[in-house]
Scaffold this motif. Sequence first.
Motif, PDB file in Angstrom:
ATOM      1  N   GLN A  32     -77.089-116.069 -16.217  1.00  0.00           N
ATOM      2  CA  GLN A  32     -78.543-116.007 -16.041  1.00  0.00           C
ATOM      3  C   GLN A  32     -79.026-114.623 -16.423  1.00  0.00           C
ATOM      4  OE1 GLN A  32     -80.837-118.474 -15.005  1.00  0.00           O
ATOM      5  NE2 GLN A  32     -82.266-116.935 -15.709  1.00  0.00           N
ATOM      6  N   ASN A  83     -80.028-108.727 -23.277  1.00  0.00           N
ATOM      7  CA  ASN A  83     -80.245-109.208 -21.916  1.00  0.00           C
ATOM      8  C   ASN A  83     -79.101-108.728 -21.027  1.00  0.00           C
ATOM      9  OD1 ASN A  83     -82.611-110.714 -22.507  1.00  0.00           O
ATOM     10  ND2 ASN A  83     -81.315-112.339 -23.382  1.00  0.00           N
ATOM     11  N   VAL A  97     -76.778-109.631 -18.216  1.00  0.00           N
ATOM     12  CA  VAL A  97     -76.343-110.964 -17.790  1.00  0.00           C
ATOM     13  C   VAL A  97     -75.117-110.810 -16.901  1.00  0.00           C
ATOM     14  CG1 VAL A  97     -75.576-113.237 -18.562  1.00  0.00           C
ATOM     15  CG2 VAL A  97     -77.197-111.919 -19.957  1.00  0.00           C
ATOM     16  N   GLN A 108     -76.517-115.593 -10.577  1.00  0.00           N
ATOM     17  CA  GLN A 108     -75.736-116.669 -11.160  1.00  0.00           C
ATOM     18  C   GLN A 108     -75.193-116.263 -12.518  1.00  0.00           C
ATOM     19  OE1 GLN A 108     -78.172-120.189 -11.297  1.00  0.00           O
ATOM     20  NE2 GLN A 108     -78.187-120.459  -9.078  1.00  0.00           N
ATOM     21  N   ASP A 161     -70.636-115.370 -10.979  1.00  0.00           N
ATOM     22  CA  ASP A 161     -71.530-115.360  -9.833  1.00  0.00           C
ATOM     23  C   ASP A 161     -71.282-114.104  -9.026  1.00  0.00           C
ATOM     24  OD1 ASP A 161     -72.522-117.781 -10.625  1.00  0.00           O
ATOM     25  OD2 ASP A 161     -71.238-118.953  -9.274  1.00  0.00           O
ATOM     26  N   THR A 205     -88.355-111.793 -12.248  1.00  0.00           N
ATOM     27  CA  THR A 205     -88.328-111.584 -13.702  1.00  0.00           C
ATOM     28  C   THR A 205     -89.622-110.965 -14.203  1.00  0.00           C
ATOM     29  OG1 THR A 205     -89.119-113.819 -14.014  1.00  0.00           O
ATOM     30  CG2 THR A 205     -86.752-113.513 -14.016  1.00  0.00           C
ATOM     31  N   MET A 241     -80.051-122.102  -5.087  1.00  0.00           N
ATOM     32  CA  MET A 241     -80.006-121.049  -6.117  1.00  0.00           C
ATOM     33  C   MET A 241     -81.053-120.013  -5.762  1.00  0.00           C
ATOM     34  SD  MET A 241     -80.410-121.486 -10.210  1.00  0.00           S
ATOM     35  CE  MET A 241     -79.968-120.135 -11.277  1.00  0.00           C
TER      36      MET A 241
END
Length: 774
Positions: free
Chosen positions: A56, A88, A90, A53, A94, A6, A1
């Motif tokens: 996430q 967020n 997101v 991902q 994938d 962040t 991964m």
Amino acid sequence: MAAIQTQALTSHLRARDTGKVARVGGQEDGAHEGCIPGFQVKRYQVAYSGPFQKGQALIQVEFDDCAGNEDVKFKVSDPNFYVDEDLNLVPQQDVLYSSPILFINGLSVYADDTAQVEVTGLPIQSPHRKILGFGQTLPNRSKRSLLIPPVIVTENQRAPFPRIIGRLIPAEQSGTHNFRMTGPGADQDPKGLFTIDIHTGDVSVSRSLDREAIDSYQLEVSTTDFNGNLMEGPATLVITVIDQNDNRPIFKETRYTGEVLEGSPTGTTVMTMMAFDADDPATDNAALRYNIVRQSPDNPSSKMFYIDAERGDIVTAISPVLLDRETLPTTTYELEIVAKDMAGSEVGLTGTATATITITDKNDHAPEFTHPLFEAYVDEGSTGVVVNLTVDDRDDPATGAWRATYTILNKDLAQSFEIQTNPDNNEGMLSVVKPLNYEARAVHTLLIQVENEDPLVSGVDYGPSSTATVQVTVQDINEGPVFFPDPLTVTRMENIPVGSFVASLNATDPDTFYKQNIRYAVLRDPAGWLSVNPVRGTVNTSASLDRESPYVHDNKYTAVFIATDNGSPPATGTGTLIIYLEDYNDNAPYVVPSVARVCEDAHDLNVAIVGGRDKDLTPNAAPFKIELGKQPGLDKTWKVTRVNSTHSRIMLLHSLKKANYQLPLLITDSGVPPLSNSTEVKVQVCVCKKNKMHCSSAHSHRASLLVLLATLLLTLLLSVKHSIWHDPSIFLWILLKPPVVLFATLKSNDLSPPRNPGLGEKKKKKTTKKKMKK
């Protein structure tokens, strides 16, 4: 991964928790007093170290519409990403490779703003790349290819300007190139609207945009080296203008009119209201909702009508029983209609129009007479309106449901009455069209029915009040005498003796209940030929009747007589007498034409065709007999032959010299006894040259004297044939003397000229004098 950077997210959360305005990874636009709707941080960075991902969170954006962020919608330029309820960013799945720059648009009724997210650490080459746009993809590109993210700009942005709206990313990151942009909005009209920083590739807008004027722009961008040589491009840059709710709904008209029939079922469509909004039809900015905000008057219900919020259809909302035109306070209702955009939300803009609805009438009320009995009085012998029949009708005036028609139900065999409708007040006007006779019938009773032009609706019938009785009383008056027959026709021969009986007049008094005397008199006698006995009514001639008179037409003579009774006041009547006059042979015939022309050297000696005319009728006219007059010697020069029963031909037996000749003719008709007439035809013997006739204007020679003169000359020449040649004066004397003198000389056999000196004597004297002189 893959590891995810962040730093910006953690720093932002930490800052929010501590209440400080410290942002790592985001560019602060500066602190402002109060709340400014939109993204509080305009630029973000996300480091790419491997595929993203699904689910996430990459970064949390800061957006505030200053109204609680209700119903805020976010749109990401790359459809592989979305913004969740916690703001967020997101991935929806994938993501192996991302666009280097993402744009996030946040939209609510209070705010409309865009933020930029830069993805760093992406590999230079990739088997398949996404363009920085809303769902657009590019095929495999070469190393030297520009990345052109689509640009989204909100219309009506406020100063300051210029404002950066996007950035181009070249394949070569070195500073060895310049950016160039062309097309409408750059170097073409509207010029200067968009500019590009030749070094950084930042695209800026120089003033506020209007989506309703232009909703998108297509520009071409490229990079060149410092010498102006093309390095990358050209590629297309699409700038899309995002709509703002800056246009109100507008009705095409300020006042609309509609109609609905009374008693219509609930839900009957009356009319449709339609407004227009210039904003983007794909957004709520142009999503209209309609509403009735006022009804006038508001009784019997304040909600008599309903409008479909989306379609704008106005329908009835009241029961058919209450929708009764005759019981409603008014027949016209006025509605105030409001159209609101933003799907009718409180912040939507509005437009207003007025709808006027008329409740139309149907024939649900039968007309009724105001009285069951109407009375009328009329003088005998007169005509015209005798009574007005009044009715009541609760339906709408001036419509077929109100207009009345009247019918006489009982038989009017003489057809003496007629009813017409007064269009102004709907009354029935009963008229007498044929004079009534008191002596025949003094009272007439009529049964009248009234109906509407339009049929009644189902369930409504004409009742007893829709019929009425009319009693017409005839009042007696003194009527004038009546002639019978009228006209009176008789046949009489013209020229009958004066005082002869012609006819007997017959006039009677129609007032049978009274005994009255009648006297006669002449009213009109154009030629003054007649007289009448005032008591007996016998008509006699007072002058000779002449069929050929100008007062006679088609053999008929017309006179008018008057009869007067001794009533109070006296009454009169007139009668006509027509006398058909039979013909009597009292007119001699005559010849036409009276003048004829002929050329003196004509080979055809036909002079003319003459016809007979006669004022009398057959058998007192044609056939005619036309012949030469009785003078001796005419037949030596002229000849008359019959052509038909009315015409004859005049011919010359030998040519005549230019002169005018009077030819005597005798014409006789076929009457018993026949009548003859001696007449003359003037024959002009003319010199004819080049189709022109040159005729003598001297007086005419009588044809009889010319013949006589020719006869005398011939006789004299034969008797003195040698004397003329010995003495020419005798020949000249004969030519110059009138025929009367020649005729007398012939009778006396004295052919010697008189002692008066003539031409011969004068010549002798002149010869003697010449001899004496010698």
